[in-house]
Write a protein that holds these residues in place. Structure first.
Motif, mmCIF file in Angstrom:
data_model
loop_
_atom_site.group_PDB
_atom_site.id
_atom_site.type_symbol
_atom_site.label_atom_id
_atom_site.label_comp_id
_atom_site.label_asym_id
_atom_site.label_seq_id
_atom_site.Cartn_x
_atom_site.Cartn_y
_atom_site.Cartn_z
ATOM 1 N N ARG A 212 -8.822 -80.683 -62.649
ATOM 2 C CA ARG A 212 -7.619 -81.423 -63.044
ATOM 3 C C ARG A 212 -6.447 -81.265 -62.076
ATOM 4 O O ARG A 212 -5.302 -81.588 -62.437
ATOM 5 N N ILE B 156 -6.716 -84.130 -57.103
ATOM 6 C CA ILE B 156 -7.709 -84.990 -57.746
ATOM 7 C C ILE B 156 -7.010 -86.241 -58.283
ATOM 8 O O ILE B 156 -7.482 -87.366 -58.102
ATOM 9 N N GLY B 157 -5.859 -86.044 -58.924
ATOM 10 C CA GLY B 157 -5.101 -87.180 -59.432
ATOM 11 C C GLY B 157 -4.651 -88.122 -58.339
ATOM 12 O O GLY B 157 -4.639 -89.347 -58.522
ATOM 13 N N LEU C 264 -7.456 -90.328 -57.199
ATOM 14 C CA LEU C 264 -7.818 -91.320 -58.214
ATOM 15 C C LEU C 264 -6.681 -92.302 -58.499
ATOM 16 O O LEU C 264 -6.755 -93.071 -59.459
ATOM 17 N N ASP D 66 -0.487 -91.753 -59.305
ATOM 18 C CA ASP D 66 -1.539 -90.757 -59.436
ATOM 19 C C ASP D 66 -2.115 -90.784 -60.847
ATOM 20 O O ASP D 66 -1.395 -91.030 -61.825
ATOM 21 N N ARG E 9 -8.415 -87.279 -65.258
ATOM 22 C CA ARG E 9 -8.985 -86.649 -64.065
ATOM 23 C C ARG E 9 -10.348 -86.014 -64.299
ATOM 24 O O ARG E 9 -10.885 -85.335 -63.414
ATOM 25 N N GLY F 123 -13.181 -87.324 -61.847
ATOM 26 C CA GLY F 123 -12.872 -86.856 -60.497
ATOM 27 C C GLY F 123 -13.048 -85.359 -60.369
ATOM 28 O O GLY F 123 -13.501 -84.858 -59.322
ATOM 29 N N THR F 124 -12.710 -84.631 -61.438
ATOM 30 C CA THR F 124 -12.911 -83.183 -61.438
ATOM 31 C C THR F 124 -14.382 -82.833 -61.272
ATOM 32 O O THR F 124 -14.749 -81.975 -60.457
#
Length: 281
Positions: free
Chosen positions: A222, A226-227, A230, A236, A242, A245-246
């Motif tokens: 998180r 990562i944000g 994405l 973000d 997240r 993506g995490t």
């Protein structure tokens, strides 16, 4: 390693598990989801937060009139959670996320077996000696500066080389203080004093950190970078968006040789790890 933040200001859950019963229930859920270690923390180290400490980095400055969480408050938050988790699941491995030696000692007495120190054993001058005496496991994490300083840190020309050099120096210092090598795990500290652009090469070149010849922990769960990756329409992804993506970032870390993944979403990470382990084996 499943995360239980017993704090009112965690970036990931905003105080959802501040009460003991809620924190214990979350820890038990994470164990049921496949966690092999539960990491219990009582002080947030999100960007900008004021922390206490001494040693190489100096003491907290008290900027903006803010106060850091006191040692007693940290103890009051985490000790009941650790004790109750060990009572309900005696076989569970508990880690305490703290940079204070007294908190580490009390947590180990309550049942913790690992101390996860985001400061790399540097902020509290008693931490290295305490861990050597306790003979517990220790996670030595890399951090540039302190959370309240992150926005003003000078750029690093090669973040991976910097992280490797400083982790090697800090691990050597820890061992000279009496901590056994086999009790140490190193963490490059994704997001801790690294800007968005520095985290991606750190993940891409994570396998280079094996040159230090220690077990490695990766914590990308998180995180802001990562944000940023994405982002949609110039914004973000918020923490709540997240998760996928995490898992992608955690899978990369496993494929690059991470031994421990510190995560909020244990079930998804555990499933990804099963597939990644098949591939790397």
């Amino acid at each position: 390693m499943g995360v239980v933040n017993v704090t009112p200001d965690s970036f990931s859950n905003g105080g959802k598990y501040l009460e003991r019963d809620a924190a214990v229930a979350q820890g038990l859920r994470l164990l049921a989801d496949g966690a092999e270690i539960i990491d219990v923390g009582g002080v947030s180290t999100r960007p900008g937060v004021l922390v206490e400490g001494s040693g190489e980095s100096g003491a907290g400055s008290g900027k903006s009139g803010k106060k850091s969480v006191s040692e007693q408050e940290e103890l009051d938050r985490i000790l009941p959670v650790i004790s109750e988790l060990k009572r309900k699941q005696p076989e569970a491995v508990i880690s305490v996320d703290t940079y204070r030696a007294n908190v580490a000692r009390a947590a180990v007495s309550a049942g913790a077996e690992v101390v996860n120190d985001v400061s790399g054993f540097r902020w509290d001058p008693q931490m290295k000696r305490t861990l050597a005496e306790l003979k517990c496991g220790g996670v030595l994490m890399h951090m540039r500066g302190r959370p309240e300083e992150w926005r003003s840190l000078p750029p690093a020309s090669d973040i991976v080389t910097l992280v490797k050099r400083e982790l090697r120096e800090w691990a050597d210092t820890a061992m000279l203080a009496g901590i056994k090598r086999e009790r140490l795990v190193l963490d490059p500290g994704f997001g801790f004093g690294k800007n968005f652009e520095q985290n991606y090469p750190l993940l891409k070149r994570f396998d280079e950190i094996h040159q230090l010849r220690f077990p490695l922990l990766a914590g990308v769960s998180r995180k802001s970078f990562i944000g940023r990756a994405l982002a949609r329409h110039g914004k973000d992804a918020p923490v709540t968006d997240r998760s996928f993506g995490t898992v992608a970032g955690e899978t990369v870390a496993i494929l690059k040789g991470a031994h421990i993944i510190r995560t909020h979403d244990v079930r998804a990470c555990a499933d990804a790890a099963l597939i990644a382990d098949v591939v790397v084996s």
